[in-house]
Design a protein around this motif. Structure first.
Motif, mmCIF file in Angstrom:
data_model
loop_
_atom_site.group_PDB
_atom_site.id
_atom_site.type_symbol
_atom_site.label_atom_id
_atom_site.label_comp_id
_atom_site.label_asym_id
_atom_site.label_seq_id
_atom_site.Cartn_x
_atom_site.Cartn_y
_atom_site.Cartn_z
ATOM 1 N N ASN A 1 0.947 -1.283 -0.029
ATOM 2 C CA ASN A 1 0.022 0.067 0.040
ATOM 3 C C ASN A 1 0.810 1.217 -0.167
ATOM 4 O OD1 ASN A 1 -2.577 0.903 -0.458
ATOM 5 N ND2 ASN A 1 -2.571 1.839 1.895
ATOM 6 N N LEU B 1 -7.764 -3.545 -1.914
ATOM 7 C CA LEU B 1 -8.987 -3.211 -2.263
ATOM 8 C C LEU B 1 -10.186 -3.264 -1.388
ATOM 9 C CD1 LEU B 1 -9.183 -3.799 -6.276
ATOM 10 C CD2 LEU B 1 -8.926 -1.314 -5.150
ATOM 11 N N LEU B 2 -10.200 -4.474 -0.752
ATOM 12 C CA LEU B 2 -11.268 -4.987 0.163
ATOM 13 C C LEU B 2 -11.192 -4.213 1.380
ATOM 14 C CD1 LEU B 2 -13.419 -6.952 0.761
ATOM 15 C CD2 LEU B 2 -11.760 -8.437 1.576
ATOM 16 N N GLY B 3 -9.973 -3.842 1.993
ATOM 17 C CA GLY B 3 -9.836 -3.240 3.122
ATOM 18 C C GLY B 3 -9.888 -1.599 2.773
ATOM 19 N N GLY B 4 -9.474 -1.100 1.958
ATOM 20 C CA GLY B 4 -9.313 0.527 1.289
ATOM 21 C C GLY B 4 -7.908 0.974 1.363
ATOM 22 N N GLY C 1 -6.520 0.165 6.131
ATOM 23 C CA GLY C 1 -7.486 -0.655 5.592
ATOM 24 C C GLY C 1 -6.815 -1.740 4.829
ATOM 25 N N GLY D 1 -8.201 -5.537 5.123
ATOM 26 C CA GLY D 1 -8.491 -6.518 4.144
ATOM 27 C C GLY D 1 -7.967 -7.889 3.987
ATOM 28 N N LEU E 1 -15.522 -8.368 -5.107
ATOM 29 C CA LEU E 1 -14.638 -7.492 -5.655
ATOM 30 C C LEU E 1 -15.378 -6.460 -6.574
ATOM 31 C CD1 LEU E 1 -11.886 -6.540 -6.425
ATOM 32 C CD2 LEU E 1 -11.683 -8.242 -8.333
ATOM 33 N N ILE F 1 -17.490 -3.775 -4.574
ATOM 34 C CA ILE F 1 -16.452 -3.030 -3.870
ATOM 35 C C ILE F 1 -15.921 -1.937 -5.056
ATOM 36 C CG2 ILE F 1 -13.965 -2.716 -2.844
ATOM 37 C CD1 ILE F 1 -14.320 -5.350 -1.575
ATOM 38 N N GLY G 1 -13.547 0.588 -0.049
ATOM 39 C CA GLY G 1 -13.217 -0.614 0.750
ATOM 40 C C GLY G 1 -14.100 -0.622 2.243
ATOM 41 N N LEU G 2 -13.760 -1.596 2.827
ATOM 42 C CA LEU G 2 -14.444 -1.757 4.130
ATOM 43 C C LEU G 2 -14.187 -0.508 5.100
ATOM 44 C CD1 LEU G 2 -13.608 -5.478 5.043
ATOM 45 C CD2 LEU G 2 -15.802 -4.541 4.453
#
Lengths: 319, 250
Positions: free
Chosen positions: A43, A253-256, A262, A266, A292, A295, A302-303
């Motif tokens: 990230n 992406l899932l977490g952000g 994030g 994720g 996916l 999202i 993301g989350l």
């Protein structure tokens, strides 16, 4: 004040988990913590520098194979040596790969990283005598704090000393990354992410800083790879395969990617969601594909973005 | 002489964008470059700022040949620029944008583990520039949320935060309402004096701004130097007025 409170509660939960939770769930935390280290680095490249790597499994593979070679062939069993060696090996490979890749951006950067990842995957697969081919190599149980923990069964070792060792590595990696993204260096990366032309005009050497970020992310992936190898006890070429690179991008992406924590969220969500879905439905990728798509379309933050939505509007327009 | 260009030529294939342009910028000058679209103003700015290598001729800044040396190297030599189209960092605050410039000027960008928030010099310098440009009360606002005029100010302010010796402004008031143009120019000139800027070069279409603030005006036409004179001399030159300036309102 909200973040410190949440972090304290999470910290307490993590410390108490091996005592309170069933062993199975504790073992699931091990890949989470390994991926957590990987994703902190990824990230830095993705969320903070604006470069999406589709080949980062290359460095996870390098880290994991470094651990396997050290424990099986070179007799180096101390995890305190394996982790820096894995990080160093990843850095050595990342230096020329990154120097070439960061000259390109967007899809070209992504495709180049993917290409290098696949080159390494093929090397692992085809150079059987060196790498063990598709069977891979064994990763012997590493010593922690100078001890083999001889009285511990494999599971006891993993949910005891190894769990806390992984947690310590994750915490250290998080603290270091927290410092990096709030440093002058981190600010320079953000300027590059937002507007490379303007960053150059302010004297920020865009290719150089992108390369630094690439190197740091590779070091994190290398260390995370070594951490990931121990629970399975075996490393194989799929660690470097492009779908593995896709998975870790998915986790971010899932977490952000706009949030520091994030990617960690994720990784956690991915591991436990994968485990849950796989236990009830064999075609787990079908579900994950839908997640996916959801999202990207409905929750680009993301989350973490969903959690933050109640507090302030979330806008994710970059990358 | 701070900046000197001699017999600059710039070709794009067969197209001659600049044809034998020479100019010199002296200490304390505010120089405007004017000309119709296609006159070569942007090309000249890009050559002067080291972005483009001239096809012929030379550009010297503080006695050093800077042809094509690149933006980063030129920034370190003491030249800054702003852009015609507003260039901001959308996800950064006003203060962070200015801090980035200060960090770059102080050569602290490679400090991996230093605390940005704990760097009192960076904080103070960034706040000082924010105050100079009237942005202090918006220091924690995201750049993308600023009104257009403030975005333009921030773009220019970040160039000033580099504390350059010379600054090149590509249409500093473009996209800004007529009412705000003079306010921006006043802020800009005041800030220039405050930080001890040695010279300002601007490309500008608004002739009220050009004639109101310039010590000297350089007029380009079809890649060639048409005139290099004081505002009074330019206004008295019927040929330049016809070809470049047009009729001004008084």
């Amino acid at each position: 004040m909200r973040t410190p409170v949440v972090l304290s509660l999470v910290g307490i939960a993590f410390l108490g988990l091996p005592v309170l939770a069933p062993a199975y769930y504790v073992t699931l935390m091990l890949p989470f913590m390994a991926y957590g280290v990987v994703l902190l680095g990824l990230n830095l490249l993705f969320g903070y520098t604006g470069l999406v790597s589709f080949g980062h499994a290359l460095f996870i593979g390098i880290g994991a194979y470094t651990g396997a070679v050290l424990t099986t062939h070179l007799g180096v069993r101390h995890m305190e040596l394996i982790l820096p060696a894995a990080a160093l090996a990843a850095a050595v490979v990342a230096a020329p790969v990154g120097a070439l890749c960061v000259r390109y951006v967007k899809i070209y950067f992504g495709m180049l990283t993917l290409a290098f990842g696949m080159v390494f995957y093929t090397f692992l697969l085809k150079f059987y005598k060196l790498t063990g081919g598709d069977e891979g190599m064994r990763m012997l149980r590493p010593y922690l704090l100078g001890s083999e923990w001889p009285g511990f069964s494999k599971t006891a070792y993993l949910i005891g000393p190894y769990y806390y060792f992984s947690l310590a590595v994750l915490v250290l990696a998080t603290l270091l990354m927290w410092r990096i993204v709030r440093s002058p260096f981190g600010l320079c990366l953000k300027t590059i992410r937002d507007n490379p032309l303007k960053a150059e005009s302010l004297g920020v050497s865009v290719p150089r800083y992108r390369w630094y970020a690439f190197m740091i992310s590779a070091v994190y992936a290398g260390a995370g790879g070594a951490l990931l190898a121990t629970p399975t006890g075996n490393v194989d070429p799929t660690l470097a395969y492009w779908t593995h690179s896709g998975n870790i991008v998915f986790m971010v992406l899932l977490g952000g990617f706009s949030s520091f924590f994030g990617p960690l969220l994720g990784a956690f969500a991915f591991i436990f969601l994968q485990d849950t879905v796989m236990s009830v439905f064999p075609y787990w990728r079908l579900i994950f594909g839908a997640v996916l798509a959801f999202i990207v379309i409905f929750a680009p933050g993301g989350l973490m973005g969903l959690f933050a939505r109640g507090r302030r509007p979330v806008e994710v327009s970059r990358a | 002489m701070i900046l000197e260009a001699r017999d600059i030529r710039k070709l794009y294939g067969a197209y001659v964008a600049l044809d034998g342009v020479s100019l010199s910028i002296r200490e304390g000058e505010f120089v405007s470059i004017i000309g119709p679209n296609g006159a070569g103003k942007s090309t000249l700015i890009n050559v002067l700022t080291g972005v483009l290598q001239p096809s012929g001729g030379s550009v010297r800044f503080k006695g050093k040949d800077i042809g094509g040396i690149g933006t980063v190297a030129l920034t370190r030599l003491g030249m800054a620029r702003s852009f015609q189209l507003v260039q901001i960092f959308p996800e950064l605050t006003v203060l962070e944008t200015l801090q980035a410039a200060v960090v770059s000027r102080l050569g602290r960008g490679a400090r991996l583990f230093a605390s940005l928030a704990g760097d009192s010099q960076v904080q103070a310098d960034a706040l000082e520039v924010a105050s100079l440009f009237g942005l202090a009360d918006k220091a924690h606002a995201l750049a993308r949320e600023l009104p257009q005029g403030d975005k333009k100010l921030l773009d220019v302010a970040s160039a000033f935060a580099l504390r350059p010796e010379i600054i090149l402004l590509d249409e500093p008031t473009s996209g800004v309402s007529t009412a705000d143009k003079h306010a921006i120019m006043e802020i800009l000139v005041g800030a220039a004096k405050r930080i001890g800027l040695r010279a300002i070069i601007q490309v500008e279409h608004d002739m009220d701004i050009v004639f109101g603030y310039s010590d000297r005006i350089i007029a380009l036409h079809q890649g060639k130097l048409l005139a290099d004179a004081t505002p009074a001399e330019i206004e008295a030159d019927a040929r330049v007025v016809d070809m470049v300036v047009g009729r001004r309102r008084h």
